[in-house]
Design a protein around this motif. Structure first.
Motif, PDB file in Angstrom:
ATOM      1  N   HIS A  19     -76.806  50.992-113.329  1.00 39.62           N
ATOM      2  CA  HIS A  19     -76.656  51.021-111.868  1.00 39.62           C
ATOM      3  C   HIS A  19     -75.399  50.284-111.397  1.00 39.62           C
ATOM      4  N   HIS A  20     -74.437  50.117-112.281  1.00 38.04           N
ATOM      5  CA  HIS A  20     -73.255  49.304-111.989  1.00 38.04           C
ATOM      6  C   HIS A  20     -72.440  49.830-110.808  1.00 38.04           C
ATOM      7  N   ALA A  21     -72.417  51.116-110.612  1.00 34.58           N
ATOM      8  CA  ALA A  21     -71.613  51.710-109.531  1.00 34.58           C
ATOM      9  C   ALA A  21     -72.381  51.810-108.207  1.00 34.58           C
ATOM     10  N   ASN A  22     -73.616  51.339-108.169  1.00 29.60           N
ATOM     11  CA  ASN A  22     -74.396  51.400-106.923  1.00 29.60           C
ATOM     12  C   ASN A  22     -73.815  50.472-105.859  1.00 29.60           C
ATOM     13  N   ASP A  23     -74.149  50.761-104.626  1.00 30.49           N
ATOM     14  CA  ASP A  23     -73.714  49.963-103.484  1.00 30.49           C
ATOM     15  C   ASP A  23     -74.266  48.544-103.608  1.00 30.49           C
ATOM     16  N   ILE A  24     -73.413  47.550-103.462  1.00 32.18           N
ATOM     17  CA  ILE A  24     -73.850  46.156-103.583  1.00 32.18           C
ATOM     18  C   ILE A  24     -73.941  45.449-102.224  1.00 32.18           C
ATOM     19  N   THR A  25     -73.964  46.222-101.163  1.00 30.31           N
ATOM     20  CA  THR A  25     -74.056  45.626 -99.833  1.00 30.31           C
ATOM     21  C   THR A  25     -75.344  44.823 -99.670  1.00 30.31           C
ATOM     22  N   LEU A  26     -76.483  45.382-100.051  1.00 33.70           N
ATOM     23  CA  LEU A  26     -77.758  44.687 -99.837  1.00 33.70           C
ATOM     24  C   LEU A  26     -77.832  43.371-100.609  1.00 33.70           C
ATOM     25  N   ASN A  28     -75.392  41.482-101.674  1.00 31.91           N
ATOM     26  CA  ASN A  28     -74.414  40.572-101.087  1.00 31.91           C
ATOM     27  C   ASN A  28     -74.916  40.020 -99.759  1.00 31.91           C
ATOM     28  N   CYS A  29     -75.476  40.896 -98.936  1.00 28.42           N
ATOM     29  CA  CYS A  29     -75.986  40.458 -97.639  1.00 28.42           C
ATOM     30  C   CYS A  29     -77.230  39.591 -97.782  1.00 28.42           C
ATOM     31  N   ALA A  60     -79.262  47.480-105.894  1.00 27.39           N
ATOM     32  CA  ALA A  60     -79.299  48.175-104.601  1.00 27.39           C
ATOM     33  C   ALA A  60     -80.735  48.460-104.162  1.00 27.39           C
ATOM     34  N   ASP A  61     -81.694  48.158-105.020  1.00 29.14           N
ATOM     35  CA  ASP A  61     -83.096  48.449-104.745  1.00 29.14           C
ATOM     36  C   ASP A  61     -83.786  47.225-104.145  1.00 29.14           C
TER      37      ASP A  61
END
Length: 141
Positions: A19-26, A28-29, A60-61
């Motif tokens: 899952h390395h390319a998944n969005d890391i926004t969650l 990080n936030c 991201a989950d």
């Protein structure tokens, strides 16, 4: 990665996580939300990275992050809820804008009096710069 794993006694997958390319926004936030709440987030951040690189976790989950948070001794639900707030998203965007403005290109990146150091293998240089600044500064003015 294999050398750092051996050097630090930190097991890893031996490959790029699924899952390395998944969005890391969650994630990080979620960490920013912890800072906003005044929570010490070092253990949580470490647990996230360990789960990603050792256990192939999907950061991201939301449910995965909740489990990681509980394992790190943090009540994850208030942080995950706050992570989606306008306040935290504003901080995240400001951090992103600053990183772009300062030409940050990876993590970890450290600044000591404006001098940029990139990578975990530069920590000895960061320590030195804290004691005695280097003559040359990067990036150049």
């Amino acid at each position: 990665m294999e050398r750092w794993s051996e050097e630090r006694g930190a097991p890893w997958l031996g490959r790029i996580p699924t899952h390395h390319a998944n969005d890391i926004t969650l994630p990080n936030c979620m960490l920013i939300a912890g800072l906003v709440r005044g929570i010490e987030i070092d253990d949580l951040a470490h647990a996230m990275l360990e789960a990603h690189w050792r256990d192939d976790a999907d950061l991201a989950d939301r449910d995965t992050l909740a489990a990681i948070g509980r394992g790190a001794g943090v009540d994850p639900l208030p942080l995950l809820d706050l992570a989606l707030s306008p306040e935290v998203k504003t901080i995240y965007q400001a951090n992103t804008d600053e990183a772009i403005r300062r030409s940050v290109f990876g993590s970890p990146t450290y600044f000591v009096d404006g001098d940029m150091f990139y990578g975990q293998d530069r920590l000895d240089m960061v320590e030195r710069a804290l004691r005695k600044p280097y003559a040359g500064v990067w990036p150049p003015a």
